[in-house]
Design an enzyme around this catalytic site. Structure first.
Site, PDB file in Angstrom:
ATOM      1  N   SER A 153       0.831  -1.198   0.000  1.00 46.19           N
ATOM      2  CA  SER A 153       0.000   0.000   0.000  1.00 46.19           C
ATOM      3  C   SER A 153       0.866   1.248   0.000  1.00 46.19           C
ATOM      4  O   SER A 153       1.960   1.264   0.589  1.00 46.19           O
ATOM      5  CB  SER A 153      -0.911   0.021   1.231  1.00 46.19           C
ATOM      6  OG  SER A 153      -1.582   1.255   1.348  1.00 46.19           O
ATOM      7  N   TYR A 166      -1.003  -0.149  10.012  1.00 49.30           N
ATOM      8  CA  TYR A 166      -1.191  -0.567   8.620  1.00 49.30           C
ATOM      9  C   TYR A 166       0.041  -0.239   7.774  1.00 49.30           C
ATOM     10  O   TYR A 166       0.493  -1.058   6.965  1.00 49.30           O
ATOM     11  CB  TYR A 166      -2.431   0.142   8.067  1.00 49.30           C
ATOM     12  CG  TYR A 166      -2.870  -0.308   6.700  1.00 49.30           C
ATOM     13  CD1 TYR A 166      -3.480  -1.542   6.523  1.00 49.30           C
ATOM     14  CD2 TYR A 166      -2.712   0.521   5.597  1.00 49.30           C
ATOM     15  CE1 TYR A 166      -3.916  -1.948   5.267  1.00 49.30           C
ATOM     16  CE2 TYR A 166      -3.146   0.126   4.331  1.00 49.30           C
ATOM     17  CZ  TYR A 166      -3.738  -1.111   4.179  1.00 49.30           C
ATOM     18  OH  TYR A 166      -4.168  -1.513   2.934  1.00 49.30           O
ATOM     19  N   LYS A 170       2.395  -2.859   5.755  1.00 44.45           N
ATOM     20  CA  LYS A 170       2.465  -2.822   4.298  1.00 44.45           C
ATOM     21  C   LYS A 170       3.872  -2.525   3.779  1.00 44.45           C
ATOM     22  O   LYS A 170       4.250  -3.023   2.704  1.00 44.45           O
ATOM     23  CB  LYS A 170       1.460  -1.805   3.760  1.00 44.45           C
ATOM     24  CG  LYS A 170       0.012  -2.247   3.901  1.00 44.45           C
ATOM     25  CD  LYS A 170      -0.241  -3.585   3.196  1.00 44.45           C
ATOM     26  CE  LYS A 170      -1.716  -3.950   3.148  1.00 44.45           C
ATOM     27  NZ  LYS A 170      -1.944  -5.233   2.448  1.00 44.45           N
TER      28      LYS A 170
END
Length: 305
Positions: A153, A166, A170
């Protein structure tokens, strides 16, 4: 060509009951792959379970003349990750492609983030790709071939607000992919990472309270999850045999190749450094090349096309 591109291949796509993963599963099947559609059917935060989404995608694939089975094991558990790979072996006799797509969000500003919020995201979004990839590795090694595609991401590659968990996962996925590519190259196994831009259930959790947030969300709503799939299918094919260890991005009709970390400035002294000389010389020398605290939206400023 698309109908034969993955003929004879068996693919496992995690988190493929909805969104980006669903689009990938459907496209792989349309290209001739037999697909294990894995999804526990949980909420965007990883809670609850529903067998329906995975089975619905299986039925879509079968209705189009393809072959698929549903799997509801969790990527966040070592044994269950091995069980989902075994599902592919039991159903189709082999495994050739692993798409590590499953993910959850627990967005919280860093100084308020709890241990549970951090660990839950790491378990699914980073441990999960390791567990599933590791479970498939002996099969890839034995057959002297295989392909991993890991969904990373821009939150990790560039940065976003309120996503320390997150983003860490990622960016870790991108490093994991590169390491797999190096370690498994001798067995004719490839590994790449892809950052998708797509309007999904997870993106739908982004707050839209301020005018700036509303404008961002309006832009994200133009991003179509199914547009990610053709690139992933191409990357999974034997026609991409020379492509490994790379980081890509897909944003509607745009495809990106991302840079990877390399030194951009060097400071040297023959006398050795002291804290004082670093402060006096190095920081001023490097200052013009410091990266600003950009968020993903500050870098990708143009409308998706």
């Amino acid at each position: 060509m698309n109908g034969k591109l993955l003929e004879g291949k068996v693919a496992l796509v995690t988190g493929s009951g909805r969104g980006v993963g669903r689009g990938i599963a459907l496209d792989l099947a349309a290209a001739g792959a037999r697909v294990v559609v894995n999804d526990i059917g949980a909420s965007t935060t990883g809670e609850g379970a529903d067998l329906g989404p995975a089975q619905q995608v299986v039925e879509e694939i079968r209705a189009a003349g393809g072959h698929a089975v549903a799997d509801t094991h969790s990527v966040a558990d070592w044994d269950e990750a091995h069980a989902m790979v075994q599902t592919a072996i039991d159903a189709f006799g082999r495994i050739d492609i692993v798409i590590n797509n499953a993910g959850i969000l627990r967005d919280t500003i860093f100084h308020k983030m709890t241990r549970e919020e951090f660990e839950a995201v790491i378990n699914v979004n980073l441990n999960g790709p390791f567990y599933v990839s590791r479970a498939a590795a002996p099969h890839f090694k034995a057959q002297n071939g295989g392909n991993y595609v890991h969904i990373t991401s821009s939150s990790g590659l560039i940065g976003n607000f309120g996503q320390a968990n997150y983003a860490a996962a990622k960016l870790g996925v991108a490093a994991l992919s590169k390491s797999i590519a190096m370690d498994m190259q001798r067995f004719n196994v490839r590994s790449n990472a892809v950052a998708p831009w797509a309007w999904t259930r997870m993106v739908n959790t982004i707050p839209a309270e301020t005018e700036e947030q509303k404008k961002r969300v309006e832009g994200l709503m133009k991003l179509i999850p199914e547009r990610i799939a053709p690139f992933v299918t191409a990357l999974s094919s034997d026609a991409a045999a020379g492509v490994t260890g790379q980081i890509f991005g897909v944003r509607n009709n745009e495809i990106y190749l991302f840079s990877q970390s390399r030194p951009i400035r060097t400071a040297h002294t023959s006398d050795g450094w002291t804290p004082e000389s670093v402060i006096e010389r190095v920081f001023p020398m490097f200052e013009n090349d410091f990266y600003p605290l950009h968020r993903s939206g500050d870098v990708f400023t143009w409308d998706p096309v």
